[in-house]
Design an enzyme around this catalytic site. Structure first.
Site, PDB file in Angstrom:
ATOM      1  N   ASP A  10     -86.738  -5.830   5.870  1.00 12.20           N
ATOM      2  CA  ASP A  10     -87.192  -6.212   4.548  1.00 12.20           C
ATOM      3  C   ASP A  10     -86.446  -5.319   3.557  1.00 12.20           C
ATOM      4  O   ASP A  10     -85.872  -4.295   3.937  1.00 12.20           O
ATOM      5  CB  ASP A  10     -88.708  -6.004   4.448  1.00 12.20           C
ATOM      6  CG  ASP A  10     -89.207  -6.093   3.030  1.00 12.20           C
ATOM      7  OD1 ASP A  10     -89.010  -7.145   2.406  1.00 12.20           O
ATOM      8  OD2 ASP A  10     -89.786  -5.104   2.541  1.00 12.20           O
ATOM      9  N   ASP A  12     -87.373  -4.789  -0.513  1.00 11.48           N
ATOM     10  CA  ASP A  12     -88.227  -4.089  -1.482  1.00 11.48           C
ATOM     11  C   ASP A  12     -89.403  -3.421  -0.780  1.00 11.48           C
ATOM     12  O   ASP A  12     -90.188  -4.076  -0.101  1.00 11.48           O
ATOM     13  CB  ASP A  12     -88.741  -5.066  -2.541  1.00 11.48           C
ATOM     14  CG  ASP A  12     -87.618  -5.623  -3.398  1.00 11.48           C
ATOM     15  OD1 ASP A  12     -86.788  -4.830  -3.868  1.00 11.48           O
ATOM     16  OD2 ASP A  12     -87.584  -6.849  -3.599  1.00 11.48           O
ATOM     17  N   ASP A 171     -92.692  -3.308   5.185  1.00  9.94           N
ATOM     18  CA  ASP A 171     -93.782  -2.517   4.599  1.00  9.94           C
ATOM     19  C   ASP A 171     -95.010  -3.325   4.248  1.00  9.94           C
ATOM     20  O   ASP A 171     -95.991  -2.761   3.764  1.00  9.94           O
ATOM     21  CB  ASP A 171     -93.293  -1.807   3.333  1.00  9.94           C
ATOM     22  CG  ASP A 171     -93.055  -2.796   2.188  1.00  9.94           C
ATOM     23  OD1 ASP A 171     -92.251  -3.729   2.384  1.00  9.94           O
ATOM     24  OD2 ASP A 171     -93.668  -2.639   1.115  1.00  9.94           O
TER      25      ASP A 171
END
Length: 221
Positions: A10, A12, A171
């Protein structure tokens, strides 16, 4: 080819700390529509989703035309502020060193699976001198929003890597659910935008230096 393994990132909240940019662009987009800015925690909770899905969640009372204008306002503001402020959106500590380590391994391929647009990802890669670094780049323009597994499945198919040799690093719960749906291992990071205790990954790490070992454990050497 069977010894190849794939690490999918991922962006961001995982590779890049972009919350200041995201919040500023959101503020601009909502102000342009004369709407109240959602709470910071609500905004960060949708990071990782495709923008149309994100704004539908943030503004369920708004019609599609308003949501579409919010999307475009956000994109324009995000692009403008990136051009004006090169200090926004830094890589997390240790990220570049670990990317270099993994990229140097002959049997390790790297990919990204992001809710960003193609334009947004290209600008980020250019900013951090990461052009050509990833063997597969999956963006929101060409896929359903996370947690649909399309991005991961496409990356594996493009690169010829089996499920048991692939791992998703992210995240948010969207990243973990996407990995689960694709049948690949999950590494959660403890520094991102969703609370670590919500992620339920196979391995949770709290610093980038722990990533290569976690990859070895879940995807083999």
């Amino acid at each position: 080819m069977s010894d190849l393994r794939l690490v999918i990132f991922d962006v961001d909240g995982t590779l890049v700390d972009s919350q200041a940019e995201i919040l500023a662009a959101m503020t601009h987009a909502f102000a342009a529509e004369g709407r109240a800015m959602p709470h910071r925690s609500d905004v960060l909770s949708i990071v990782g989703l495709s923008l149309d899905v994100a704004f539908a969640r943030l503004c369920p009372d708004a019609d599609q035309a308003v949501q579409a204008r919010l999307v475009e306002g956000y994109k324009d503001a995000f692009s403008t502020q990136r051009a004006q402020n090169a200090d926004h959106g830094p890589l997390y500590p240790g990220a570049r060193a670990v990317l270099d380590t993994l990229a140097a391994q002959d049997n390790t391929l790297l990919a990204v699976a992001t809710g960003k647009s193609r334009r947004g990802l290209d600008k980020l890669l250019e900013r951090h001198a990461l052009e050509g670094f990833f063997h597969s780049e999956q963006v929101a323009d060409h896929h359903p929003s996370k947690p649909n597994p399309s991005m991961i499945l496409t990356a594996m198919n493009e690169l010829g890597v089996a499920q048991n040799r692939a791992v998703m690093v992210g995240d948010t719960t969207y990243d973990m659910d996407m990995a689960r749906a694709a049948g690949v291992a999950k590494i959660g990071v403890g520094w991102g935008y969703h609370a670590a205790d919500l992620l339920m990954p196979d391995i949770l790490i709290h610093e980038f230096g722990a990533l290569p070992g976690a990859v070895d454990e879940l995807a083999g050497h």
